[in-house]
Design an enzyme around this catalytic site. Structure first.
Site, PDB file in Angstrom:
ATOM      1  CG  ASN A  45       1.389  -2.481  -8.606  1.00 23.13           C
ATOM      2  OD1 ASN A  45       1.986  -1.619  -8.990  1.00 23.13           O
ATOM      3  ND2 ASN A  45       1.242  -2.787  -7.979  1.00 23.13           N
TER       4      ASN A  45
ATOM      5  CD  GLU B 166      -2.442  -1.501  -2.875  1.00 24.46           C
ATOM      6  OE1 GLU B 166      -1.508  -2.966  -2.511  1.00 24.46           O
ATOM      7  OE2 GLU B 166      -1.510  -0.278  -2.687  1.00 24.46           O
TER       8      GLU B 166
ATOM      9  CG  HIS C  75       0.372   2.883   0.496  1.00 23.04           C
ATOM     10  ND1 HIS C  75       1.182   3.797   1.312  1.00 23.04           N
ATOM     11  CD2 HIS C  75       0.562   2.656  -0.229  1.00 23.04           C
ATOM     12  CE1 HIS C  75       2.662   2.932   1.724  1.00 23.04           C
ATOM     13  NE2 HIS C  75       1.822   2.316   0.793  1.00 23.04           N
TER      14      HIS C  75
ATOM     15  N   GLY D  42      -0.202  -5.006   9.008  1.00 25.49           N
ATOM     16  CA  GLY D  42      -1.048  -4.725   9.859  1.00 25.49           C
ATOM     17  C   GLY D  42      -2.039  -5.969   9.800  1.00 25.49           C
TER      18      GLY D  42
ATOM     19  NE  ARG E 193      -0.173   0.946  -5.992  1.00 29.31           N
ATOM     20  CZ  ARG E 193       0.628   0.938  -5.246  1.00 29.31           C
ATOM     21  NH1 ARG E 193       0.856  -0.895  -5.514  1.00 29.31           N
ATOM     22  NH2 ARG E 193       0.749   1.005  -3.827  1.00 29.31           N
TER      23      ARG E 193
ATOM     24  CG  MET F  19       7.305  -6.887  11.412  1.00 30.24           C
ATOM     25  SD  MET F  19       8.203  -5.743  11.693  1.00 30.24           S
ATOM     26  CE  MET F  19       8.006  -4.346  11.497  1.00 30.24           C
ATOM     27  NE  ARG F  20       7.559 -12.995   6.493  1.00 26.85           N
ATOM     28  CZ  ARG F  20       6.717 -13.096   4.717  1.00 26.85           C
ATOM     29  NH1 ARG F  20       5.928 -14.130   4.995  1.00 26.85           N
ATOM     30  NH2 ARG F  20       6.868 -12.128   3.826  1.00 26.85           N
TER      31      ARG F  20
ATOM     32  N   GLY G  22       0.457  -6.156   4.589  1.00 29.45           N
ATOM     33  CA  GLY G  22       1.461  -7.375   4.938  1.00 29.45           C
ATOM     34  C   GLY G  22       1.820  -7.487   6.693  1.00 29.45           C
TER      35      GLY G  22
ATOM     36  N   GLY H 233       5.690  -0.233   2.233  1.00 29.72           N
ATOM     37  CA  GLY H 233       5.875   0.358   2.172  1.00 29.72           C
ATOM     38  C   GLY H 233       4.384   1.258   2.923  1.00 29.72           C
TER      39      GLY H 233
ATOM     40  NE  ARG I 161       9.341   3.157  -0.113  1.00 26.23           N
ATOM     41  CZ  ARG I 161       7.971   2.646  -0.532  1.00 26.23           C
ATOM     42  NH1 ARG I 161       7.698   4.089  -0.130  1.00 26.23           N
ATOM     43  NH2 ARG I 161       7.705   2.320  -1.212  1.00 26.23           N
TER      44      ARG I 161
END
Ligand code: ADP
Length: 400
Positions: free
Chosen positions: A11, A380, A182, A331, A94, A285-286, A329, A213, A242
């Site tokens: 990937n 994935e 995705h 979710g 990918r 997010m962390r 990550g 993403g 993004r």
């Protein structure tokens, strides 16, 4: 000495190369996983080699991973040392864009590679790196089958109304469509639902893939009906860097009134926006959850707001909702974000069980919730490995 048939999955991102190695003597079983990051800068190698050498993490001399070819050579040295009896008979890649035609993985031939190059303008940030990964793997394994697995493929059966933009008709024929991305993640989640919850798989499911993403997909009976991502992986939800959905008029304003070049605008939209842009602090997010300052909270508020809004839209597109599945990550790990998304959604049939949510259980809705809420870690790589194995055995069957 017997050789073990293995599939390598790659990937390739702009400055990273993620890899996995699978034993494909039976159903694919992961033997190793890792990545080279910061290719072209100060590269680092991280790998988990299963039982053999366990974890590897080290900086690489810059010349060893100056490009994807160098990074792949470094990865292969590592894998050859750890798995001397393994022989890669197939490499699965990918690939972000398969264009309007490819709804399935495909064996890479010269004409296919030429077609993927022609699709590069549709995904200029990702596709050239995916192609570089294929070229590097072809040079390293001239005898192995190369298989391309597309992030767009899962969405290729969208009804036409969910596939178009309201632009002059000829643009649709020129490929300006809502492709959705995705897809490998959604295919994995859909397959898992079929295995563990077949009734839900047969129904109306919204999957929220929330990582760096981020996108959401409405799936009916295992088929993608609508996705929040459109022509590029820029649309829909705000992401790490993004912007997600913006009024295209903003682009005209930045170019015509602020005098920015199109490249500058693209850079803002792809790399300076989203959680990073709104918070001014981080794309992670962390970090934002721990920051406790208004700017970080506002970025999280917008992220949650857009997810809830898209959930309503996708449920309408599906004609109702039987399950909401979280992955990626954020979710898979953030109880707080899941709670903020789900609280107050009883009107759509979703009732979160806070204890189950706090313990990261697989089913996090109450027993009385009309629609189920689930957390399913995505994978994935295994979707790529399965496709690689399938196309390799089809090739071997045809040859025998
Ligand atoms: P990618 O799209 O690059 O594969 P991931 O799926 O790994 O990204 O997701 C990365 C995101 O997940 C980051 O924003 C990270 O902060 C977030 N994340 C990972 N673990 C947690 C956690 N425990 N709590 C909140 N966010 C988390």
């Amino acid at each position: 000495m017997t050789t073990l048939p293995v599939a390598l999955t790659l990937n390739a991102g702009s400055s990273s190369l993620k890899f996995s190695l699978f034993d494909i003597s039976a159903a694919p079983a992961q033997m190793a996983i890792g990545l080279v990051e910061n290719i072209g800068g100060q590269p680092r190698l991280k790998a988990d080699l299963g039982d053999t050498l366990a974890r590897v993490e080290r900086e690489l001399p810059p010349h060893e991973a100056a490009d994807h070819i160098g990074a792949l050579a470094t990865v292969l040295d590592l894998l050859r040392a750890a798995f001397a009896d393994a022989k890669a008979s197939v490499v699965g890649h990918r690939v972000v864009h398969g264009g309007p035609l490819h709804a399935e993985p495909i064996v890479v031939t010269e004409p296919v590679l030429a077609e993927l190059r022609r699709l590069s303008p549709f995904a200029p940030i990702h596709q050239p790196h995916n192609i570089a990964g294929i070229e590097a793997a072809r040079a390293a394994f001239p005898d192995a089958l190369q298989v391309a697995c597309f992030d767009t493929a899962f969405h290729r059966h969208h009804p036409k109304a969910n596939d178009v933009f309201a632009l002059p008709r000829e643009y649709y024929d020129r490929g300006i469509r809502r492709y959705g991305f995705h897809g490998l993640s959604y295919e994995y989640i859909s397959g898992e639902l079929k295995r563990i919850a077949p009734q839900i798989h047969a129904g109306r499911v919204v999957v929220a893939h929330l990582g760096n993403g981020a996108s959401m997909c409405g799936i009916l009976g295992g088929r993608s009906v609508a996705s929040t991502m459109g022509f590029t992986a820029l649309d829909g939800l705000p992401m790490g860097t993004r912007c997600g959905q913006v009024d295209p008029g903003v682009i005209f304003y930045m170019v015509q009134q602020e005098g920015r070049t199109i490249d500058e605008v693209r850079d803002i939209f792809y790399t300076k926006s989203g959680l990073l842009g709104l918070s001014g602090i981080s794309n992670d997010m962390r970090v934002l959850e721990g920051a406790g300052v208004p700017e970080a909270n506002e970025a999280i508020d917008y992220f949650v707001f857009r997810i809830r809004r898209e959930l309503g839209g996708l449920a309408a597109a599906l004609g109702g909702l039987d399950a909401l599945v979280f992955c990626g990550g954020i979710g898979e790990n953030s109880r707080k974000i899941r709670r903020r998304i789900c609280d107050g959604l009883d009107w759509i049939g979703l009732e979160l069980d806070h204890d189950r949510n706090d313990s990261n259980a697989r089913v996090i809705s109450t027993d009385f919730s009309r629609a189920r809420i689930m957390v399913i870690p995505t994978n994935e790589e295994i979707v790529i490995a399965r496709a690689a194995q399938r196309l390799l055995s089809a090739r071997q069957d045809a040859a025998s």
